[in-house]
Design a protein around this motif. Structure first.
Motif, PDB file in Angstrom:
ATOM      1  N   ILE A   7      12.191   1.928   4.744  1.00 53.00           N
ATOM      2  CA  ILE A   7      11.852   1.950   6.178  1.00 53.00           C
ATOM      3  C   ILE A   7      12.175   3.467   6.393  1.00 53.00           C
ATOM      4  O   ILE A   7      13.108   3.910   6.179  1.00 53.00           O
ATOM      5  N   VAL A   8      11.038   3.886   7.056  1.00 53.55           N
ATOM      6  CA  VAL A   8      11.259   5.411   7.398  1.00 53.55           C
ATOM      7  C   VAL A   8      10.662   5.673   8.876  1.00 53.55           C
ATOM      8  O   VAL A   8      10.054   4.641   9.439  1.00 53.55           O
ATOM      9  N   GLN A   9      10.635   6.830   9.220  1.00 54.70           N
ATOM     10  CA  GLN A   9      10.473   7.226  10.686  1.00 54.70           C
ATOM     11  C   GLN A   9       8.852   7.292  10.561  1.00 54.70           C
ATOM     12  O   GLN A   9       8.148   7.831   9.688  1.00 54.70           O
ATOM     13  N   SER A  14       2.819   9.030   7.157  1.00 57.10           N
ATOM     14  CA  SER A  14       1.706   9.580   6.614  1.00 57.10           C
ATOM     15  C   SER A  14       1.951  10.268   5.415  1.00 57.10           C
ATOM     16  O   SER A  14       1.107  10.233   4.397  1.00 57.10           O
ATOM     17  N   ARG A  15       2.575  11.322   5.679  1.00 55.30           N
ATOM     18  CA  ARG A  15       2.979  12.440   4.490  1.00 55.30           C
ATOM     19  C   ARG A  15       3.489  11.679   3.402  1.00 55.30           C
ATOM     20  O   ARG A  15       3.193  11.553   2.070  1.00 55.30           O
ATOM     21  N   LEU A  16       4.420  10.720   3.573  1.00 52.49           N
ATOM     22  CA  LEU A  16       4.844  10.179   2.311  1.00 52.49           C
ATOM     23  C   LEU A  16       3.873   9.127   1.800  1.00 52.49           C
ATOM     24  O   LEU A  16       3.938   9.075   0.517  1.00 52.49           O
ATOM     25  N   LEU A  17       3.063   8.466   2.376  1.00 53.12           N
ATOM     26  CA  LEU A  17       1.951   7.593   1.769  1.00 53.12           C
ATOM     27  C   LEU A  17       0.973   8.619   1.109  1.00 53.12           C
ATOM     28  O   LEU A  17       0.662   8.258  -0.118  1.00 53.12           O
ATOM     29  N   ASN A  18       0.732   9.706   1.480  1.00 53.93           N
ATOM     30  CA  ASN A  18      -0.142  10.724   0.760  1.00 53.93           C
ATOM     31  C   ASN A  18       0.585  11.127  -0.428  1.00 53.93           C
ATOM     32  O   ASN A  18      -0.158  10.987  -1.510  1.00 53.93           O
ATOM     33  N   ARG A  26       1.322   2.402  -6.189  1.00 60.05           N
ATOM     34  CA  ARG A  26       0.510   1.555  -5.366  1.00 60.05           C
ATOM     35  C   ARG A  26       1.490   1.135  -4.253  1.00 60.05           C
ATOM     36  O   ARG A  26       2.611   0.548  -4.502  1.00 60.05           O
ATOM     37  N   VAL A  27       1.056   0.927  -3.041  1.00 61.02           N
ATOM     38  CA  VAL A  27       1.987   0.922  -1.785  1.00 61.02           C
ATOM     39  C   VAL A  27       1.369   0.316  -0.877  1.00 61.02           C
ATOM     40  O   VAL A  27       0.079   0.141  -0.535  1.00 61.02           O
ATOM     41  N   THR A  28       2.089  -0.722  -0.067  1.00 56.51           N
ATOM     42  CA  THR A  28       1.859  -1.308   1.083  1.00 56.51           C
ATOM     43  C   THR A  28       2.633  -0.842   2.181  1.00 56.51           C
ATOM     44  O   THR A  28       3.619  -0.507   2.232  1.00 56.51           O
ATOM     45  N   LYS A  29       1.872  -0.485   3.184  1.00 58.67           N
ATOM     46  CA  LYS A  29       2.452   0.208   4.605  1.00 58.67           C
ATOM     47  C   LYS A  29       2.390  -0.700   5.690  1.00 58.67           C
ATOM     48  O   LYS A  29       1.447  -1.189   6.025  1.00 58.67           O
ATOM     49  N   ASN A  41       8.894   1.828  13.602  1.00 59.90           N
ATOM     50  CA  ASN A  41       9.365   2.662  12.180  1.00 59.90           C
ATOM     51  C   ASN A  41       8.243   2.072  11.282  1.00 59.90           C
ATOM     52  O   ASN A  41       7.405   1.064  11.460  1.00 59.90           O
ATOM     53  N   THR A  42       8.238   2.342  10.089  1.00 60.13           N
ATOM     54  CA  THR A  42       7.202   2.168   8.892  1.00 60.13           C
ATOM     55  C   THR A  42       8.185   1.653   7.932  1.00 60.13           C
ATOM     56  O   THR A  42       9.053   2.513   7.567  1.00 60.13           O
ATOM     57  N   THR A  43       7.604   0.643   7.177  1.00 62.35           N
ATOM     58  CA  THR A  43       8.099   0.234   5.953  1.00 62.35           C
ATOM     59  C   THR A  43       7.227   0.227   4.812  1.00 62.35           C
ATOM     60  O   THR A  43       5.912  -0.433   5.220  1.00 62.35           O
ATOM     61  N   PHE A  44       7.441   0.614   3.663  1.00 56.88           N
ATOM     62  CA  PHE A  44       6.630   0.728   2.675  1.00 56.88           C
ATOM     63  C   PHE A  44       7.267  -0.246   1.762  1.00 56.88           C
ATOM     64  O   PHE A  44       8.253  -0.374   1.273  1.00 56.88           O
ATOM     65  N   LEU A  45       6.251  -0.950   1.116  1.00 57.94           N
ATOM     66  CA  LEU A  45       6.516  -2.008  -0.164  1.00 57.94           C
ATOM     67  C   LEU A  45       5.734  -1.419  -1.517  1.00 57.94           C
ATOM     68  O   LEU A  45       4.766  -0.883  -1.308  1.00 57.94           O
TER      69      LEU A  45
END
Ligand code: 2BA
Length: 110
Positions: A7-9, A14-18, A26-29, A41-45
């Protein structure tokens, strides 16, 4: 394999996804909401092989910054059931990132 939940701000998302994509993860946002601040906020799986976990955690740690945030705390309005109103302001330090790492029992891609 592990399931990494981070869980990120929104500012770092966007930078983290890149960076994760560049490193071939392989990521789901997901667009999520923090329970305390009730702000987005944004959660990455990410399904991550065990030997890649340190790399993934390193990318998250190096990309996500903690910030001070002043925000209202919400309290239920008396007599109004489910309605919450801003009650008083608080200053909190929001991560970095909040990260969970779970064992994956099975993984399928059909
Ligand atoms: P929020 O729940 O909106 O929390 C934002 C920030 O508010 C937290 O930053 C923390 O500094 C503060 N805070 C949260 N709950 C508090 C409380 N009961 N009393 C005082 N201050 C409180 P972080 O700890 O970096 O958390 C950022 C976001 O990560 C959270 O947003 C939430 O969406 C998620 N999160 C953190 N810990 C979690 C957990 N154990 N389980 C699930 N999600 C979590």
């Amino acid at each position: 394999m592990k399931l990494l939940i981070a869980i990120v701000q929104d500012e770092d998302a966007s930078r983290l996804l890149n960076k994760l994509m560049e490193a071939n993860f392989r990521v789901t946002k997901l667009a999520t909401t923090g329970g305390f601040l009730r702000a987005g906020n944004t959660t990455f799986l990410a399904g991550v092989d065990d030997d890649q976990m340190e790399t993934a955690l390193g990318i998250i740690e190096n990309t996500c910054k903690s910030r001070q945030q002043t925000s209202p705390v919400y309290a239920p309005m008396s007599g109004a059931g489910d309605i919450y109103m801003p009650a008083y302001p608080v200053q909190v330090t929001v991560g970095g990132a909040t990260v969970f790492v779970l064992d994956v029992e099975q993984f399928h891609r059909f």
